[in-house]
Scaffold this motif. Structure first.
Motif, PDB file in Angstrom:
ATOM      1  N   GLU A   1     -32.375   5.588  -4.696  1.00 51.52           N
ATOM      2  CA  GLU A   1     -33.600   5.530  -4.184  1.00 51.52           C
ATOM      3  C   GLU A   1     -34.349   6.566  -3.412  1.00 51.52           C
ATOM      4  N   VAL A   2     -35.396   6.612  -4.143  1.00 50.42           N
ATOM      5  CA  VAL A   2     -36.950   7.622  -3.116  1.00 50.42           C
ATOM      6  C   VAL A   2     -37.958   6.589  -2.804  1.00 50.42           C
ATOM      7  N   THR A   3     -37.731   6.796  -1.624  1.00 50.78           N
ATOM      8  CA  THR A   3     -39.095   5.741  -0.599  1.00 50.78           C
ATOM      9  C   THR A   3     -39.913   7.217  -0.089  1.00 50.78           C
TER      10      THR A   3
ATOM     11  N   LYS B   1     -34.683  -4.079  -3.054  1.00 48.21           N
ATOM     12  CA  LYS B   1     -34.083  -5.100  -4.716  1.00 48.21           C
ATOM     13  C   LYS B   1     -33.669  -4.293  -5.386  1.00 48.21           C
ATOM     14  N   ARG B   2     -34.196  -3.158  -6.401  1.00 50.39           N
ATOM     15  CA  ARG B   2     -34.105  -2.155  -7.214  1.00 50.39           C
ATOM     16  C   ARG B   2     -32.800  -1.575  -7.491  1.00 50.39           C
ATOM     17  N   LEU B   3     -31.748  -1.243  -5.714  1.00 49.25           N
ATOM     18  CA  LEU B   3     -30.981  -0.517  -5.281  1.00 49.25           C
ATOM     19  C   LEU B   3     -30.148  -2.009  -5.199  1.00 49.25           C
TER      20      LEU B   3
ATOM     21  N   ILE C   1     -30.922   1.255 -14.637  1.00 54.82           N
ATOM     22  CA  ILE C   1     -30.209   1.442 -13.367  1.00 54.82           C
ATOM     23  C   ILE C   1     -30.765   3.161 -12.853  1.00 54.82           C
ATOM     24  N   LYS C   2     -31.086   2.831 -11.633  1.00 52.81           N
ATOM     25  CA  LYS C   2     -31.555   4.220 -11.292  1.00 52.81           C
ATOM     26  C   LYS C   2     -29.981   4.993 -10.612  1.00 52.81           C
ATOM     27  N   THR C   3     -29.567   5.579 -11.897  1.00 54.69           N
ATOM     28  CA  THR C   3     -28.509   6.082 -11.554  1.00 54.69           C
ATOM     29  C   THR C   3     -28.160   7.687 -11.162  1.00 54.69           C
TER      30      THR C   3
ATOM     31  N   THR D   1     -41.081   6.620 -24.185  1.00 54.82           N
ATOM     32  CA  THR D   1     -40.774   5.559 -22.614  1.00 54.82           C
ATOM     33  C   THR D   1     -41.269   5.832 -21.050  1.00 54.82           C
ATOM     34  N   GLU D   2     -41.058   7.098 -21.035  1.00 54.12           N
ATOM     35  CA  GLU D   2     -41.320   7.758 -19.757  1.00 54.12           C
ATOM     36  C   GLU D   2     -41.245   8.735 -19.242  1.00 54.12           C
ATOM     37  N   GLY D   3     -41.615   9.443 -18.268  1.00 51.29           N
ATOM     38  CA  GLY D   3     -41.563  11.027 -17.440  1.00 51.29           C
ATOM     39  C   GLY D   3     -40.474  10.926 -17.006  1.00 51.29           C
ATOM     40  N   THR D   4     -40.478  12.162 -17.028  1.00 45.41           N
ATOM     41  CA  THR D   4     -38.904  12.481 -16.672  1.00 45.41           C
ATOM     42  C   THR D   4     -37.997  12.146 -15.347  1.00 45.41           C
ATOM     43  N   SER D   5     -39.353  11.757 -14.049  1.00 51.69           N
ATOM     44  CA  SER D   5     -39.238  11.242 -13.247  1.00 51.69           C
ATOM     45  C   SER D   5     -40.587  10.264 -12.403  1.00 51.69           C
ATOM     46  N   ASN D   6     -41.038   9.542 -13.792  1.00 54.32           N
ATOM     47  CA  ASN D   6     -42.657   8.384 -13.524  1.00 54.32           C
ATOM     48  C   ASN D   6     -42.562   7.310 -14.403  1.00 54.32           C
ATOM     49  N   ASN D   7     -43.301   6.927 -14.059  1.00 57.87           N
ATOM     50  CA  ASN D   7     -43.396   5.652 -15.324  1.00 57.87           C
ATOM     51  C   ASN D   7     -45.190   6.537 -16.203  1.00 57.87           C
TER      52      ASN D   7
END
Ligand code: PDD
Length: 286
Positions: free
Chosen positions: A34-36, A51-53, A149-151, A181-187
């Protein structure tokens, strides 16, 4: 200056932090993360990330670290010890380090590995790209089928980012069966006739925590949101485009594959959503 990082219950200077060469995160990318973001020393969307974790761990049948319920305290401790005003906190859990390399999951005696570190980033909120916008290219989405899943299997995203750089762009939008679908690290989002369009949730994309908040704020502000897939051709005809993530918040996209989106300048919808997101998130930060 050396950072203090967290590894399996200990706060250590980064030079002293160690993970085994047998760690399954290292050998099999058998880990989730996760990145916060941190603004004004406060954690943004913290509950959503945790929650996502838990969901990522559950979907992979990965044991939760013992410190799962202490993660807020650990995040806060790292923010304090490293004096983070603005930046990111990275958290990774892996299936631990068994005695040898084996494709089969280890037994319950092997404890998961938990690592957290901070990244100080002054100017995260005051990003000059909010005013200029970013350029993206489109590439084929070659990732696996469980992107929800954030692998830590991030090689396709890393390759995509490098393809974008080589093409003189900032990022890449990934396309599968003709649809973004999405960006490399973003929606990824487009705006047409005032309507905000972004791909519906499913196994094909990460369920962005920033996405959830931005769509909620958009609906509260009486904006129309349509959750469906779109093509690059449709994006070329859009009035605006933008991305969201914990590290970029809301950033306008002004060009796709060298073709301007709308006026070729950041649009009002992305600017308004960025402002609302930053205002509301700062207020709700913990
Ligand atoms: N990336 N899609 C992908 C593939 C991502 O990697 C991310 C986040 C997002 C946005 O999710 P969120 O809004 O929860 O940050 C969407 C993080 C920032 C990273 O890997 O650094």
């Amino acid at each position: 200056m050396s950072r203090i990082v967290y590894v399996n219950g200990e706060y250590l200077p980064e030079e002293e932090a160690r993970v085994s060469v047998f760690d399954r995160g290292f050998l099999f990318a058998d880990g989730v993360y996760e990145v916060t973001s941190v603004l004004g020393g406060k954690l943004i969307d913290f509950d959503g990330h945790m929650k996502r974790l838990r969901r990522s761990l559950g979907e992979l049948d990965m044991p939760a670290p013992e410190a799962l319920d202490d993660l807020l305290e650990i995040h806060r401790e790292l923010v304090a010890r490293n004096g983070i005003e603005e930046g990111l906190i990275y958290l990774q859990v892996t299936r631990g380090a068994p005695a040898d390399r084996d494709f089969a999951f280890p037994g319950a005696d092997v404890k998961p590995t938990l690592v957290l570190f901070t990244q100080s980033k002054r100017g995260l909120a005051d990003n000059p790209q909010a005013a200029t916008g970013i350029k993206v290219i489109s590439i084929e989405d070659i990732r696996w089928g469980r992107r929800d899943i954030k692998t830590v299997q991030l090689l396709p995203s890393s390759l995509g980012k490098m393809m974008a750089k080589k093409a003189g762009a900032d990022d890449a939008w990934m396309v599968e069966d003709g649809q973004v679908t999405e960006g490399t690290s973003n929606n990824a989002y487009i705006v047409k006739g005032g309507k905000i369009i972004t791909r519906q949730l499913g196994n094909e994309i990460l369920h962005g925590i920033t996405r959830a908040a931005v769509l909620r704020f958009a609906r509260e502000a009486q904006m129309v949101v349509e959750e469906r897939a779109f093509t690059i051709a449709e994006a070329h005809e859009a009035d605006e485009a933008f991305i969201t993530s914990a590290s970029t918040f809301v950033l306008p996209v002004v060009s796709i594959d060298g073709q301007a989106v709308g006026t070729g300048k950041p649009g009002p919808v992305a600017a308004r959503l960025r402002e609302i997101y930053l205002d509301e998130s700062r207020k709700a930060g913990v």
